[in-house]
Design a protein around this motif. Sequence first.
Motif, PDB file in Angstrom:
ATOM      1  N   MET A   5       6.391 -28.858 -37.298  1.00  0.00           N
ATOM      2  CA  MET A   5       4.936 -28.930 -37.196  1.00  0.00           C
ATOM      3  C   MET A   5       4.434 -30.373 -37.129  1.00  0.00           C
ATOM      4  O   MET A   5       3.254 -30.619 -36.926  1.00  0.00           O
ATOM      5  N   ARG A 175       1.025 -21.505 -40.115  1.00  0.00           N
ATOM      6  CA  ARG A 175       1.524 -22.885 -40.038  1.00  0.00           C
ATOM      7  C   ARG A 175       0.631 -23.749 -39.165  1.00  0.00           C
ATOM      8  O   ARG A 175       0.386 -24.915 -39.475  1.00  0.00           O
ATOM      9  N   ALA A 179      -1.432 -27.013 -40.340  1.00  0.00           N
ATOM     10  CA  ALA A 179      -1.206 -28.304 -39.685  1.00  0.00           C
ATOM     11  C   ALA A 179      -2.501 -28.881 -39.122  1.00  0.00           C
ATOM     12  O   ALA A 179      -2.489 -29.949 -38.503  1.00  0.00           O
ATOM     13  N   ALA A 365       7.305 -22.035 -33.104  1.00  0.00           N
ATOM     14  CA  ALA A 365       6.617 -23.328 -33.152  1.00  0.00           C
ATOM     15  C   ALA A 365       7.304 -24.332 -32.227  1.00  0.00           C
ATOM     16  O   ALA A 365       6.652 -25.069 -31.478  1.00  0.00           O
TER      17      ALA A 365
END
Lengths: 403, 111
Positions: A5, A175, A179, A365
Motif C-alpha cells: 500500500m 486497505r 491508505a 492491491a
Amino acid sequence: MNDIMKRTWLGYARKNGKKGIRNRLLVIYTVKCAEHVARQIVERSGSDDVELVGFDGCTDNQYAVNQIISLIRHPNVGAVLAVGLGCEYMQPEWLAKIAVEEEKPADWFFIQNEGGTQKAIDRGLKWIGRTLEELKHTTRVEMGFSDLVIGAECGGSDYTSGLAGNVVVGRFFDRLVDAGGSAVFEEIVEAIGLDWFLTSRAADEKARAELQHTYDKALDYCRHARQYSISPGNFAGGLSTIEEKSMGAVVKSGTRPIQGVIKVSCPPPHPGLWLLDSTPDPYFMDFGITNPSDNEGLMDLTSIGAHIVFLVTGRGNVVGNAVAPCIKITGNADTYARMIDDMDFNAGTTLDGSMSLAESADALAAMAADVASGTPSKSEALGHKEFHILYKYQHKEVLPCES
Amino acid sequence: MTKKQTAFVIERADTVATALEALEPGEVQLLGDSPVPSITAVTEVPKGHKIALRDIPAEENIIKYAIPIGRATADIPAGSWVHLHVMRSNYDERSSHLDVRTGAPKDTKYE
C-alpha cells in the motif's frame, strides 16, 4: 500499512490538481449520426490511447451531458476531440470549451461544415496526429494509493461472488481507505433489507440521512417496477432471495465507515468509502431504467472519477471500459481457468484454502498498483473499451432540496 | 461415501452453508467459520445452493452472513437443501413463484 500500500508510480498531472493513470485522447460523438466518423478517426489513429465515447440521441438529456462532461474532466483523459453532425442538441463546441478550461488540448467540428464524411475524418486525424505528439510532454508526477479512486460493481454473479470475489474486494477497500484513497461501491438496488446495516456504518448524521433516503428511493423503485435485482440465473445458481444476493453484493464495501452518497457524474468530495447512487430519481416519465448493463454501471463509476474499475463476475463477463481500465475479478476458480485470457484475478483461492483473505487482498492491491503504473488490464490489452451512456433522469443532489 | 464433499460457512451464527460442489447424502466437511467440522447431508444439494446446518422450524428466519436472508415456509430438517421450495424473501413476492430448479418465472404467460 503494509509495503504494497506504500507503492508509488508516475501519473499524469492535471490542472485541477488530480492525477491520472492514463493519458487518453477522447473522441466524443454528440449524436448517433456522427458516430461513424468519430469511430473511423479512432480506428485509423493507430493509437491505443485514442478512445471513443458518445451519446446516441439527438434530443439531449442533462444526465447524459453531465456524464460526457465528467469524462472530459476525468484525470485519465489528456485531450478531447468533439465530433458533431451539425443539427443535434448536444453542443460539441461547449464540450471542447470545458476541456480547454481544464487545460487539455481540444478541438471540435461539425461534419456538415467540414464537407462530409471523408473530409471530417481527415481533419480529425490531422488534429489527433499533432495532439498525440503534444501529449508525450504531459507533466508526470508521483502518485500512490492515496491519490486513487477505485470503483467496484458486480455483474454475471454466481454463488462465489458473495463468498469470495466481493469479499476480497471488501478487504482491499478497507486497505485503500486506510491508505487515504477513495473506494466507491454502487448497486443500492442490491442492498434490499440492509438499510439498518448501511446506516449503522454511516460516518456522520448527514451520511446516515443520505443512505436512508437513497435506500428508500431504491426500495420504492423496486416495488414500483415489481422487480428486484435478481434473475433466473441467480436462483438457478443457488441464491434464494434478494436479501441473500444483497448481502453478497454489499460485502464488497468492506467494513470502513461510509462517508455518504454520491450521484452519477459527481466526484467524492473527500477520500474514504462512498456509495454511488445510480438509481433514477422519480420523474414524470416514471423512473426509467436503473442499470441496463454492466457497461452502464462501469460508466457510472468512471463518471465519478474512478481511475480503475473492478468488475466482480462469477460467471465470467468479458467487457472492459473506456477511460478507466477494468480489472475483472472472479471468485469461481473454474471460470478463471476457462476464461483465463479475460479474467484478471482469481479470488477463488480463498475458497479452496490455498490463499488467506489477507494474502488475496494483498495480491489484488499489487495488481491495482501494476495497472495504475501502466500495465494494461486484460480487457485493455484485448481492446475492450465499451461505453454505455443513456437517457436517465437524476439530479445531482442526494437529499431532496428544501423548498 | 468415499467422495469428499465440502460446504462453506460464512459466519458462525449462520444456519445454512453453501455447497462448494453438488452434495449427495452423507458426510460434508464444513470450511470457513464453522463451529463444527462436518454435517450429514440428508438430501441432494446442487452446487452453490444452501444446506441447513440445524433444524429450522417454519416461519423462522434463515441466517447467512449473520443476517436474515428470508424465512422458512416449512420445517427444514438439518442437512437438507434450502431453496425456494422451503423459504421465501421478506421483500420480494415474485421470487416465491419461480421454478425451484431453474429459477424460470411461472407467472408470465407464453401464449
